[in-house]
Design an enzyme around this catalytic site. Structure first.
Site, PDB file in Angstrom:
ATOM      1  N   HIS A 248       0.838  -1.098   0.031  1.00  0.00           N
ATOM      2  CA  HIS A 248      -0.007   0.023   0.073  1.00  0.00           C
ATOM      3  C   HIS A 248       0.828   1.231  -0.167  1.00  0.00           C
ATOM      4  CE1 HIS A 248      -3.500   2.623   1.902  1.00  0.00           C
ATOM      5  NE2 HIS A 248      -3.837   1.951   0.819  1.00  0.00           N
TER       6      HIS A 248
ATOM      7  N   LYS B 186       3.201   4.439  -0.998  1.00  0.00           N
ATOM      8  CA  LYS B 186       3.333   5.601  -1.835  1.00  0.00           C
ATOM      9  C   LYS B 186       4.499   6.361  -1.588  1.00  0.00           C
ATOM     10  CE  LYS B 186      -1.476   4.676  -1.440  1.00  0.00           C
ATOM     11  NZ  LYS B 186      -2.258   4.279  -0.165  1.00  0.00           N
TER      12      LYS B 186
ATOM     13  N   ASP C 189      16.106  11.883  -7.629  1.00  0.00           N
ATOM     14  CA  ASP C 189      17.405  12.024  -7.405  1.00  0.00           C
ATOM     15  C   ASP C 189      17.775  11.806  -5.952  1.00  0.00           C
ATOM     16  OD1 ASP C 189      18.052  12.513 -10.315  1.00  0.00           O
ATOM     17  OD2 ASP C 189      18.130  14.806  -9.749  1.00  0.00           O
TER      18      ASP C 189
ATOM     19  N   HIS D 229      -9.343  10.843   1.770  1.00  0.00           N
ATOM     20  CA  HIS D 229      -8.388   9.967   1.778  1.00  0.00           C
ATOM     21  C   HIS D 229      -7.099  10.062   2.458  1.00  0.00           C
ATOM     22  CE1 HIS D 229      -5.803   6.978  -0.845  1.00  0.00           C
ATOM     23  NE2 HIS D 229      -6.901   6.399  -0.750  1.00  0.00           N
TER      24      HIS D 229
ATOM     25  N   LYS E 287      -4.128  10.281   5.351  1.00  0.00           N
ATOM     26  CA  LYS E 287      -3.748   9.538   6.501  1.00  0.00           C
ATOM     27  C   LYS E 287      -2.897  10.243   7.160  1.00  0.00           C
ATOM     28  CE  LYS E 287      -4.621   6.468   2.535  1.00  0.00           C
ATOM     29  NZ  LYS E 287      -6.084   6.284   2.930  1.00  0.00           N
TER      30      LYS E 287
ATOM     31  N   ASP F 168       0.030  16.336  20.283  1.00  0.00           N
ATOM     32  CA  ASP F 168       0.505  17.256  21.099  1.00  0.00           C
ATOM     33  C   ASP F 168       1.032  18.443  20.565  1.00  0.00           C
ATOM     34  OD1 ASP F 168      -0.352  15.738  23.279  1.00  0.00           O
ATOM     35  OD2 ASP F 168       1.746  15.225  23.768  1.00  0.00           O
TER      36      ASP F 168
END
Length: 504
Positions: free
Chosen positions: A161, A163, A168, A400, A402, A407
């Site tokens: 999953h 991404k 470079d 979508h 995440k 704190d």
């Protein structure tokens, strides 16, 4: 697009071991020099910038493709077929033409139906394509792939999953966006409200190392072992993409992009960089092949819990799919009851694209509210045309993102949701950053998303009934029934089956 296919799966294709760019090689590139210059006033620190706009996130990937000198490493779960993906492939091939090494690692499920195109791309002398956790049969359609997975269901339900977009070895993008129009505000029927984190400085090296661990792992196989293409197929693909771009250069999306970046008042592509300590976290690449459920301390989620430490004042959770389970619910309740301000922002039933997963959240919602946890659920349609940086992209949207804020000084942005699938079954990647400025910016972004014009505030009446507070046609309203269609309610009902929760 047409491709000359010579055969099918099962042939012997060389698989070369990839090596990291050296520090000197990375620093000698234009992007490496830019990163060094940007970090010169912040020795030992990493730089971070949130990418909340889908258009900005897309344009930055194009820019990095154009500015790269040595290498582009791309890791994705899904690869769609649309305006943005074709444009990115067009630019990646242009980069490869000028000598840039391009490596694309895609989860095998995301490659379903795209074998001929990926095989043609792979024939370019400077491009390599690998698929993760692959099957040699059922590759043409999703239905065929699912049926072929049944004999190996224990492993094949687990996915890569991750991404990443690394240029470079100097700059890296990590977050929730796959490659597809809905992630870049380019889809007509529906778009995802998503978030990426641009990183530079010391944190990029371990992110690059994580890519290499996956790239060199035995679960990553050359696409040529499953789909064969003529050795010159890349030329036909390049020509086809060029013709497509010429025919679509005046599409409304590309016209809007050109207008957006011609207007200096809208600000730069990348906003102010925040500086601080950064920790790259990822699951071991062999996780999909492990037998049974792994121990928590062997997962990225376990390391994140240890590194981030417990909140003492405030905790913000933004997760497209939120299934805390019994243990997670207990911890959130304990923190809330101890005085920690706990806030969760997820999808509403009407906005989610996976009602089954929403059912796993529904079973924990009342207990969370009872302990003082604040719950916000993103609406499917916005009441406001001014998103103030919260990229909705169309009237129909789905969350979508995440991300976590702990704190007011620690931020996590990556690919995992707060659900059992991300913890136990899939592999994930993300960055934990210590930066009060970055935390403040993410809090501001969440506050916009949680506004009644964009979301519901879930509450509990004195009698124990749940309600959804929002704004409709400019007026505050309280809904006594959870918004959603009949099929969404039925899907969520299935997700409330107790034995399904660990798989959601």
């Amino acid at each position: 697009m047409a491709f000359q296919l010579l055969g099918c799966a099962g042939t012997s294709v060389p698989r070369e071991h990839g090596a990291l760019l050296s520090v000197a090689e990375s620093e000698a590139t234009w992007l490496g020099q830019w990163a060094q210059m940007s970090a010169s006033a912040h020795p030992g620190k990493s730089g971070f910038a949130l990418l909340s706009s889908g258009q900005d996130a897309f344009s930055l990937r194009l820019l990095l493709s154009e500015q790269a000198d040595r290498r582009l490493d791309i890791q994705t779960y899904l690869l769609g077929d649309g305006l943005t993906t074709r444009m990115l492939l067009h630019r990646l091939m242009a980069a490869a033409d000028r000598g840039v090494e391009v490596r694309l690692l895609i989860d095998d499920l995301g490659a379903v139906g795209k074998g001929p195109e990926l095989a043609a791309l792979d024939t370019h002398p400077n491009i390599q394509v690998r698929v993760y956790n692959a099957l040699s049969i059922g590759r043409g359609t999703l239905a065929g792939r699912v049926l072929a997975s049944v004999p190996q269901a224990g492993r094949q339900h687990r996915r890569m999953h991750n991404k990443l977009w690394i240029a470079d070895g100097a700059l890296a993008i990590v977050g929730g966006r796959n490659l597809g129009d809905e992630y870049y505000s380019a889809s007509k029927p529906r778009n995802f409200t998503d978030l990426d984190l641009l990183t530079l400085g010391p944190v990029v090296e371990p992110l690059t190392r994580s890519f290499h661990l996956y790239w060199n792992h035995g679960l990553a196989q050359p696409i040529g072992r499953y789909h064969r293409a003529d050795e010159e197929a890349w030329r036909e693909l390049r020509s086809s993409l060029a013709e497509w771009f010429e025919a679509n250069a005046d599409s409304s999306y590309f016209v809007d992009l050109r207008q957006r970046y011609a207007d200096v008042e809208q600000g730069p592509l990348v906003g102010r960089l925040h500086w601080g300590e950064g920790i790259a976290l990822w699951d071991p690449p062999g996780k999909p092949a492990w037998p049974g459920r792994p121990a928590l301390d062997r997962t990225m989620a376990g390391e994140l819990l240890e590194r981030a430490e417990e909140p003492s004042e405030r905790l913000l959770i933004v997760s497209a799919y939120f299934v805390p389970g019994a243990h997670g619910t207990q911890r959130l309740r304990q923190w809330a009851e101890a005085g920690v301000e706990v806030e969760v922002f997820t999808n509403s039933l009407e906005a989610t694209d996976v009602p089954l997963v929403h059912g796993g959240y529904q079973t924990r919602r009342r207990a969370l509210l009872e302990s003082g946890v604040a719950l916000y659920e993103m609406r499917a349609e916005s009441e406001s045309n001014d998103d103030k940086g919260f990229s909705v992209g169309s009237s129909a949207s789905s969350l979508h993102i995440k991300a976590l804020v702990i704190d007011n000084d620690r931020v996590f942005v990556g690919s995992p949701n707060v659900d059992p699938r991300s913890v136990w079954w899939n592999t994930e990647v993300g960055v934990l950053a210590a930066s009060p400025g970055l935390a403040a910016e993410l809090h501001e972004l969440a506050e916009v998303g949680e506004s009644p014009e964009l979301s519901y505030r879930v509450g509990r009446s004195a009698s124990g009934q749940l309600y959804w507070q929002t704004v409709q046609q400019g007026e505050p309203v309280r809904l006594g029934r959870e918004p959603g269609s009949l099929w969404q309610r039925l899907g969520a009902l299935l997700g409330r089956i107790t034995w399904l929760e660990p798989l959601l």
